[in-house]
Design a protein around this motif. Structure first.
Motif, short mmCIF file in Angstrom:
data_model
loop_
_atom_site.label_atom_id
_atom_site.label_comp_id
_atom_site.label_asym_id
_atom_site.label_seq_id
_atom_site.Cartn_x
_atom_site.Cartn_y
_atom_site.Cartn_z
N GLN A 134 0.83 -1.21 0.00
CA GLN A 134 0.00 0.00 0.00
C GLN A 134 0.87 1.26 0.00
O GLN A 134 1.65 1.50 0.92
CB GLN A 134 -0.92 0.01 1.23
CG GLN A 134 -1.96 1.11 1.21
CD GLN A 134 -2.99 0.92 0.11
OE1 GLN A 134 -3.39 -0.21 -0.17
NE2 GLN A 134 -3.41 2.00 -0.50
N GLY A 135 0.74 2.05 -1.06
CA GLY A 135 1.45 3.32 -1.13
C GLY A 135 2.95 3.20 -1.33
O GLY A 135 3.68 4.18 -1.12
N THR A 136 3.45 2.04 -1.73
CA THR A 136 4.89 1.87 -1.90
C THR A 136 5.35 2.35 -3.27
O THR A 136 4.56 2.57 -4.18
CB THR A 136 5.32 0.42 -1.66
OG1 THR A 136 4.58 -0.45 -2.53
CG2 THR A 136 5.05 0.00 -0.22
N ALA A 137 6.65 2.50 -3.41
CA ALA A 137 7.22 3.22 -4.55
C ALA A 137 6.96 2.57 -5.90
O ALA A 137 6.77 3.26 -6.91
CB ALA A 137 8.74 3.35 -4.34
N ASP A 138 6.95 1.25 -5.96
CA ASP A 138 7.04 0.54 -7.24
C ASP A 138 5.87 0.80 -8.19
O ASP A 138 6.03 0.68 -9.41
CB ASP A 138 7.14 -0.97 -6.98
CG ASP A 138 8.39 -1.31 -6.22
OD1 ASP A 138 9.46 -1.38 -6.83
OD2 ASP A 138 8.29 -1.49 -4.99
N TRP A 139 4.71 1.12 -7.67
CA TRP A 139 3.51 1.17 -8.51
C TRP A 139 3.10 2.59 -8.89
O TRP A 139 2.18 2.78 -9.68
CB TRP A 139 2.32 0.52 -7.79
CG TRP A 139 2.75 -0.45 -6.74
CD1 TRP A 139 2.59 -0.33 -5.39
CD2 TRP A 139 3.44 -1.68 -6.94
NE1 TRP A 139 3.13 -1.41 -4.74
CE2 TRP A 139 3.68 -2.26 -5.66
CE3 TRP A 139 3.91 -2.35 -8.07
CZ2 TRP A 139 4.33 -3.47 -5.49
CZ3 TRP A 139 4.57 -3.56 -7.89
CH2 TRP A 139 4.78 -4.10 -6.63
N LEU A 140 3.76 3.60 -8.33
CA LEU A 140 3.25 4.97 -8.41
C LEU A 140 3.85 5.77 -9.57
O LEU A 140 4.15 6.96 -9.44
CB LEU A 140 3.47 5.68 -7.06
CG LEU A 140 2.75 5.02 -5.89
CD1 LEU A 140 2.99 5.80 -4.60
CD2 LEU A 140 1.25 4.90 -6.15
N TRP A 141 4.03 5.11 -10.70
CA TRP A 141 4.51 5.79 -11.89
C TRP A 141 3.55 6.90 -12.30
O TRP A 141 2.33 6.78 -12.16
CB TRP A 141 4.63 4.80 -13.06
CG TRP A 141 5.77 3.86 -12.98
CD1 TRP A 141 5.74 2.54 -12.64
CD2 TRP A 141 7.13 4.16 -13.27
NE1 TRP A 141 7.00 2.01 -12.69
CE2 TRP A 141 7.87 2.97 -13.08
CE3 TRP A 141 7.80 5.32 -13.67
CZ2 TRP A 141 9.25 2.91 -13.28
CZ3 TRP A 141 9.19 5.25 -13.87
CH2 TRP A 141 9.90 4.06 -13.67
N THR A 142 4.11 7.97 -12.85
CA THR A 142 3.31 8.97 -13.55
C THR A 142 3.60 8.85 -15.03
O THR A 142 4.64 8.32 -15.44
CB THR A 142 3.65 10.39 -13.08
OG1 THR A 142 4.99 10.72 -13.48
CG2 THR A 142 3.50 10.51 -11.56
N ALA A 143 2.69 9.37 -15.85
CA ALA A 143 2.90 9.34 -17.30
C ALA A 143 4.17 10.08 -17.68
O ALA A 143 4.92 9.65 -18.57
CB ALA A 143 1.69 9.93 -18.00
N GLU A 144 4.46 11.17 -16.99
CA GLU A 144 5.64 11.98 -17.31
C GLU A 144 6.92 11.21 -16.98
O GLU A 144 7.89 11.24 -17.75
CB GLU A 144 5.61 13.29 -16.53
CG GLU A 144 4.50 14.26 -16.94
CD GLU A 144 3.12 13.83 -16.46
OE1 GLU A 144 2.13 14.25 -17.08
OE2 GLU A 144 3.04 13.05 -15.47
N GLU A 145 6.93 10.52 -15.83
CA GLU A 145 8.12 9.74 -15.47
C GLU A 145 8.44 8.69 -16.52
O GLU A 145 9.59 8.53 -16.95
CB GLU A 145 7.90 9.06 -14.12
CG GLU A 145 7.99 9.98 -12.92
CD GLU A 145 7.61 9.29 -11.63
OE1 GLU A 145 7.91 9.85 -10.56
OE2 GLU A 145 7.02 8.19 -11.67
N LEU A 146 7.42 7.94 -16.94
CA LEU A 146 7.67 6.86 -17.88
C LEU A 146 7.96 7.36 -19.29
O LEU A 146 8.78 6.78 -19.99
CB LEU A 146 6.47 5.90 -17.91
CG LEU A 146 6.59 4.68 -17.00
CD1 LEU A 146 5.35 3.81 -17.09
CD2 LEU A 146 7.83 3.86 -17.35
N ALA A 147 7.30 8.42 -19.69
CA ALA A 147 7.54 8.95 -21.04
C ALA A 147 9.00 9.36 -21.21
O ALA A 147 9.60 9.16 -22.28
CB ALA A 147 6.62 10.13 -21.32
N GLY A 148 9.60 9.90 -20.16
CA GLY A 148 10.99 10.32 -20.25
C GLY A 148 11.98 9.19 -20.12
O GLY A 148 13.19 9.41 -20.27
#
Length: 306
Positions: free
Chosen positions: A103-117
């Motif tokens: 719950q609320g851990t780092a691995d799943w909280l991608w944003t579109a901007e993070e991945l696009a770059g």
């Protein structure tokens, strides 16, 4: 860069040692995609990991494990959230059962901007799977990244079905989408049992969606693959396992390592032959067996398999 990129989670595996009124935990680096990246790099394949790595003691453990294994971490996010934790219990046969704290851990909280770059257009193969591909909000964003990379690289997927955390219905709904993206789809016999599919049903179904190479690992019975319907199988390498944690991830790394060394990655596997598949399966089973000799996910280095 040419080589393989791996996108997904890096998890702190806390192994349980029960005592009289106590519970001792020994924390080791884990997470299926991170394990695959470590194994690939140790075998000598240029490997980039794309993940959201937490800080703190456990995050440092995960980062150091990847870096000292030779994995390129320049596409990772330095995440503010805490790392994912898996409480790991090993049974008498060496198999692991996991209790995840996600719950609320780092691995799943991608944003579109993070991945696009961080979309790796410059690799021969992009490997993904496990919880990061199915847990929201990051899972759908990773799927889009796979679709963007697919015109440029081979796509490899390992669903790594975890029904203790994600309902099996979610995997059944997602697998047709994933199969339309994947060139290589690797599952275990345990995955198929969760999905209530026979190996024959799985191969026929996923080939129908466009997967060229379906690979099924069978534990002590070895592994087999279907290349557009042509079947190839290899026996397991006999070993006295300490545990089987990370063995399947190492197998996948061995498979991709051999396919890359033979020049078969980079597209839709158009030049792949059954002989290539047999060699890749055999090497993958050797690498997986070596992993079983050590506690936790500690894949072998190339010299150990020479």
């Amino acid at each position: 860069m040419t080589g393989v990129a791996v996108i997904g989670e890096a998890v702190a595996d806390a192994f349980v040692s029960p005592g009289q009124g106590t519970l001792t935990l020994e924390v080791r680096p884990g997470g299926s995609p991170a394990n695959t990246a470590v194994a690939l790099a140790r075998l000598g394949t240029p490997t980039r990991f794309i993940g959201r790595l937490a800080g703190g003691a456990m995050g440092t453990l995960l980062r150091d494990h990847l870096a000292t294994s030779g994995v390129d971490l320049t596409s990772c996010v330095a995440a503010a959230e805490r790392p994912t934790l898996a409480i790991t219990a090993i049974d008498a046969s060496g198999r692991a059962a996991y209790d995840f704290y996600t719950q609320g851990t780092a691995d799943w909280l991608w944003t579109a901007e993070e991945l696009a770059g961080r979309t790796p257009y410059d690799v021969e193969c992009l490997h993904a799977g496990s919880l990061a591909l199915v847990v929201e909000p990051g899972g759908p964003l990773i799927e889009r990244a796979l679709a963007r990379v697919r015109p440029h690289a081979t796509i490899s997927l390992d669903p790594n079905v975890r029904t203790s955390l994600v309902p099996v219905t979610a995997y059944r709904e997602a697998l047709p989408r994933w199969a339309r993206l994947a060139d290589i789809l690797r599952v275990s016999d345990e995955d198929l049992a969760h999905l209530e599919l026979s190996a024959e049903q799985a191969c026929a179904t996923w080939h129908g969606y466009g997967v060229r190479l379906v690979v099924v690992t069978l534990g002590a019975q070895g592994a087999f693959a279907s290349l557009d319907g042509a079947r190839v199988s290899v026996p397991a390498v006999e070993v006295e396992p300490v545990d089987t944690v990370g063995a399947g991830d190492t197998f996948t790394a061995g498979l991709l390592h051999v396919l890359r060394s033979r020049g078969r990655l980079g597209g839709r596997l158009d030049t792949l032959t059954p002989d290539d598949v047999r060699a890749a399966l055999a090497f993958g089973t050797r690498a997986a067996a070596e992993t079983c000799k050590a506690p936790g996910a500690d894949p072998p280095w190339a010299h150990q398999l020479a």
